[in-house]
Design a protein around this motif. Structure first.
Motif, PDB file in Angstrom:
ATOM      1  N   GLY A  23      37.207  62.256 -46.161  1.00 35.22           N
ATOM      2  CA  GLY A  23      37.533  62.213 -47.584  1.00 35.22           C
ATOM      3  C   GLY A  23      37.444  63.611 -48.173  1.00 35.22           C
ATOM      4  N   TRP A  24      38.528  64.071 -48.782  1.00 37.29           N
ATOM      5  CA  TRP A  24      38.554  65.432 -49.323  1.00 37.29           C
ATOM      6  C   TRP A  24      37.542  65.606 -50.449  1.00 37.29           C
ATOM      7  CZ3 TRP A  24      40.914  69.136 -46.728  1.00 37.29           C
ATOM      8  CH2 TRP A  24      41.912  68.791 -45.829  1.00 37.29           C
ATOM      9  N   SER A  25      37.211  64.531 -51.142  1.00 35.61           N
ATOM     10  CA  SER A  25      36.236  64.639 -52.229  1.00 35.61           C
ATOM     11  C   SER A  25      34.818  64.304 -51.769  1.00 35.61           C
ATOM     12  CB  SER A  25      36.634  63.723 -53.380  1.00 35.61           C
ATOM     13  OG  SER A  25      36.629  62.370 -52.944  1.00 35.61           O
ATOM     14  N   GLU A  26      34.670  63.790 -50.554  1.00 34.64           N
ATOM     15  CA  GLU A  26      33.351  63.387 -50.063  1.00 34.64           C
ATOM     16  C   GLU A  26      32.817  64.284 -48.962  1.00 34.64           C
ATOM     17  OE1 GLU A  26      34.157  59.475 -48.793  1.00 34.64           O
ATOM     18  OE2 GLU A  26      34.390  58.683 -50.809  1.00 34.64           O
ATOM     19  N   ASN A  27      33.703  64.948 -48.219  1.00 33.84           N
ATOM     20  CA  ASN A  27      33.292  65.807 -47.110  1.00 33.84           C
ATOM     21  C   ASN A  27      33.496  67.271 -47.463  1.00 33.84           C
ATOM     22  OD1 ASN A  27      34.357  63.140 -45.770  1.00 33.84           O
ATOM     23  ND2 ASN A  27      32.944  64.063 -44.319  1.00 33.84           N
ATOM     24  N   PHE A  28      32.805  68.113 -46.729  1.00 34.13           N
ATOM     25  CA  PHE A  28      33.017  69.549 -46.841  1.00 34.13           C
ATOM     26  C   PHE A  28      34.054  69.974 -45.809  1.00 34.13           C
ATOM     27  CE2 PHE A  28      28.631  68.980 -48.313  1.00 34.13           C
ATOM     28  CZ  PHE A  28      28.736  69.564 -49.560  1.00 34.13           C
ATOM     29  N   LEU A  29      34.802  71.020 -46.104  1.00 35.68           N
ATOM     30  CA  LEU A  29      35.808  71.517 -45.159  1.00 35.68           C
ATOM     31  C   LEU A  29      35.145  71.986 -43.867  1.00 35.68           C
ATOM     32  CD1 LEU A  29      38.850  72.021 -44.928  1.00 35.68           C
ATOM     33  CD2 LEU A  29      38.441  74.319 -45.774  1.00 35.68           C
ATOM     34  N   SER A  30      33.935  72.481 -43.970  1.00 42.49           N
ATOM     35  CA  SER A  30      33.226  72.951 -42.785  1.00 42.49           C
ATOM     36  C   SER A  30      32.869  71.811 -41.835  1.00 42.49           C
ATOM     37  CB  SER A  30      31.961  73.704 -43.187  1.00 42.49           C
ATOM     38  OG  SER A  30      31.099  72.855 -43.912  1.00 42.49           O
ATOM     39  N   SER A  31      32.909  70.573 -42.297  1.00 43.87           N
ATOM     40  CA  SER A  31      32.647  69.433 -41.419  1.00 43.87           C
ATOM     41  C   SER A  31      33.709  69.308 -40.339  1.00 43.87           C
ATOM     42  CB  SER A  31      32.614  68.141 -42.226  1.00 43.87           C
ATOM     43  OG  SER A  31      31.600  68.176 -43.178  1.00 43.87           O
ATOM     44  N   LEU A  32      34.916  69.793 -40.609  1.00 39.78           N
ATOM     45  CA  LEU A  32      35.981  69.725 -39.616  1.00 39.78           C
ATOM     46  C   LEU A  32      35.716  70.640 -38.425  1.00 39.78           C
ATOM     47  CD1 LEU A  32      39.095  69.733 -41.947  1.00 39.78           C
ATOM     48  CD2 LEU A  32      38.064  67.786 -40.787  1.00 39.78           C
ATOM     49  N   ASN A  39      28.550  61.101 -38.534  1.00 38.45           N
ATOM     50  CA  ASN A  39      28.030  59.847 -37.997  1.00 38.45           C
ATOM     51  C   ASN A  39      27.559  59.974 -36.542  1.00 38.45           C
ATOM     52  OD1 ASN A  39      30.426  59.981 -36.618  1.00 38.45           O
ATOM     53  ND2 ASN A  39      31.216  58.038 -37.348  1.00 38.45           N
ATOM     54  N   GLY A  40      27.691  61.149 -35.940  1.00 37.85           N
ATOM     55  CA  GLY A  40      27.186  61.396 -34.596  1.00 37.85           C
ATOM     56  C   GLY A  40      28.219  61.344 -33.497  1.00 37.85           C
ATOM     57  N   SER A  41      29.426  60.894 -33.783  1.00 34.42           N
ATOM     58  CA  SER A  41      30.448  60.839 -32.738  1.00 34.42           C
ATOM     59  C   SER A  41      31.103  62.206 -32.556  1.00 34.42           C
ATOM     60  CB  SER A  41      31.498  59.787 -33.084  1.00 34.42           C
ATOM     61  OG  SER A  41      32.146  60.116 -34.283  1.00 34.42           O
ATOM     62  N   GLU A  42      31.785  62.369 -31.418  1.00 28.85           N
ATOM     63  CA  GLU A  42      32.449  63.642 -31.124  1.00 28.85           C
ATOM     64  C   GLU A  42      33.621  63.844 -32.078  1.00 28.85           C
ATOM     65  OE1 GLU A  42      34.782  65.811 -27.442  1.00 28.85           O
ATOM     66  OE2 GLU A  42      33.589  64.025 -27.070  1.00 28.85           O
ATOM     67  N   ASN A  43      33.845  65.089 -32.477  1.00 32.02           N
ATOM     68  CA  ASN A  43      34.888  65.412 -33.444  1.00 32.02           C
ATOM     69  C   ASN A  43      36.122  65.941 -32.705  1.00 32.02           C
ATOM     70  OD1 ASN A  43      36.421  66.190 -35.598  1.00 32.02           O
ATOM     71  ND2 ASN A  43      35.078  67.839 -36.260  1.00 32.02           N
ATOM     72  N   PRO A  44      37.171  65.126 -32.534  1.00 36.05           N
ATOM     73  CA  PRO A  44      38.381  65.616 -31.863  1.00 36.05           C
ATOM     74  C   PRO A  44      39.225  66.525 -32.753  1.00 36.05           C
ATOM     75  CG  PRO A  44      38.693  63.353 -32.541  1.00 36.05           C
ATOM     76  CD  PRO A  44      37.269  63.715 -32.867  1.00 36.05           C
ATOM     77  N   GLY A  45      38.968  66.562 -34.032  1.00 36.61           N
ATOM     78  CA  GLY A  45      39.733  67.400 -34.951  1.00 36.61           C
ATOM     79  C   GLY A  45      39.272  68.841 -34.995  1.00 36.61           C
ATOM     80  N   ARG A  46      38.211  69.143 -34.273  1.00 36.08           N
ATOM     81  CA  ARG A  46      37.670  70.510 -34.303  1.00 36.08           C
ATOM     82  C   ARG A  46      38.682  71.523 -33.779  1.00 36.08           C
ATOM     83  NH1 ARG A  46      32.423  72.688 -30.989  1.00 36.08           N
ATOM     84  NH2 ARG A  46      32.247  74.653 -32.110  1.00 36.08           N
ATOM     85  N   VAL A  47      39.375  71.179 -32.713  1.00 33.96           N
ATOM     86  CA  VAL A  47      40.372  72.089 -32.135  1.00 33.96           C
ATOM     87  C   VAL A  47      41.467  72.388 -33.152  1.00 33.96           C
ATOM     88  CG1 VAL A  47      42.094  72.312 -30.305  1.00 33.96           C
ATOM     89  CG2 VAL A  47      39.895  71.270 -29.818  1.00 33.96           C
ATOM     90  N   TRP A  48      41.943  71.350 -33.842  1.00 31.83           N
ATOM     91  CA  TRP A  48      42.992  71.549 -34.844  1.00 31.83           C
ATOM     92  C   TRP A  48      42.502  72.390 -36.021  1.00 31.83           C
ATOM     93  CZ3 TRP A  48      47.639  70.725 -33.326  1.00 31.83           C
ATOM     94  CH2 TRP A  48      47.891  69.769 -32.362  1.00 31.83           C
ATOM     95  N   ALA A  49      41.243  72.231 -36.391  1.00 31.64           N
ATOM     96  CA  ALA A  49      40.691  73.019 -37.496  1.00 31.64           C
ATOM     97  C   ALA A  49      40.599  74.499 -37.123  1.00 31.64           C
ATOM     98  CB  ALA A  49      39.323  72.484 -37.885  1.00 31.64           C
ATOM     99  N   VAL A  50      40.168  74.778 -35.907  1.00 32.50           N
ATOM    100  CA  VAL A  50      40.059  76.176 -35.461  1.00 32.50           C
ATOM    101  C   VAL A  50      41.444  76.816 -35.372  1.00 32.50           C
ATOM    102  CG1 VAL A  50      39.399  77.641 -33.516  1.00 32.50           C
ATOM    103  CG2 VAL A  50      37.868  75.829 -34.290  1.00 32.50           C
ATOM    104  N   ILE A  51      42.404  76.094 -34.817  1.00 32.16           N
ATOM    105  CA  ILE A  51      43.774  76.623 -34.740  1.00 32.16           C
ATOM    106  C   ILE A  51      44.346  76.809 -36.139  1.00 32.16           C
ATOM    107  CG2 ILE A  51      46.122  76.066 -34.007  1.00 32.16           C
ATOM    108  CD1 ILE A  51      44.875  74.652 -31.580  1.00 32.16           C
ATOM    109  N   GLY A  52      44.066  75.864 -37.020  1.00 29.38           N
ATOM    110  CA  GLY A  52      44.561  75.957 -38.390  1.00 29.38           C
ATOM    111  C   GLY A  52      43.993  77.134 -39.160  1.00 29.38           C
ATOM    112  N   MET A  53      42.791  77.560 -38.831  1.00 30.92           N
ATOM    113  CA  MET A  53      42.218  78.737 -39.485  1.00 30.92           C
ATOM    114  C   MET A  53      42.596  80.030 -38.776  1.00 30.92           C
ATOM    115  SD  MET A  53      40.864  77.911 -42.231  1.00 30.92           S
ATOM    116  CE  MET A  53      39.894  79.316 -42.704  1.00 30.92           C
ATOM    117  N   ALA A  54      42.949  79.959 -37.510  1.00 26.59           N
ATOM    118  CA  ALA A  54      43.313  81.165 -36.764  1.00 26.59           C
ATOM    119  C   ALA A  54      44.639  81.748 -37.251  1.00 26.59           C
ATOM    120  CB  ALA A  54      43.388  80.864 -35.272  1.00 26.59           C
ATOM    121  N   PHE A  55      45.571  80.892 -37.639  1.00 32.04           N
ATOM    122  CA  PHE A  55      46.863  81.387 -38.105  1.00 32.04           C
ATOM    123  C   PHE A  55      46.758  82.207 -39.387  1.00 32.04           C
ATOM    124  CE2 PHE A  55      48.799  78.048 -35.371  1.00 32.04           C
ATOM    125  CZ  PHE A  55      49.537  78.924 -34.579  1.00 32.04           C
TER     126      PHE A  55
END
Length: 87
Positions: A23-32, A39-55
């Motif tokens: 949730g954009w209003s409930e989470n921080f961008l750094s959570s990505l 909740n403790g599960s693995e974050n598969p979106g981490r790779v996309w977040a790093v690539i999205g900031m690298a550009f």
């Protein structure tokens, strides 16, 4: 790519660990960028977040480096040419 990271982000927010998705209003961008979601599960979106900031970082870095080098060379070029004329 940040939107893709948010779409594949597992459940959980700071206030409700059982919430669904990012949730954009409930989470921080750094959570990505965390290896684990709130909740403790693995974050598969981490790779996309790093690539999205690298550009944008690589774009701004190349822009400011080229701007600095063009300014630096145009400022010191006349001094360099005079030094070579003396030698």
């Amino acid at each position: 790519m940040i939107v893709t990271a948010a779409l594949v982000y597992p459940d959980g927010s700071l206030f409700d660990k059982k919430s669904i998705g990012f949730g954009w209003s409930e989470n921080f961008l750094s959570s990505l960028f965390a290896a684990q979601a709130i909740n403790g599960s693995e974050n598969p979106g981490r790779v996309w977040a790093v690539i999205g900031m690298a550009f944008p970082v690589s774009f701004f870095l190349s822009f400011f480096l080229s701007f600095f080098l063009s300014f630096f060379l145009s400022f010191f070029r006349p001094l360099g040419l005079t030094v070579f004329r003396i030698l």
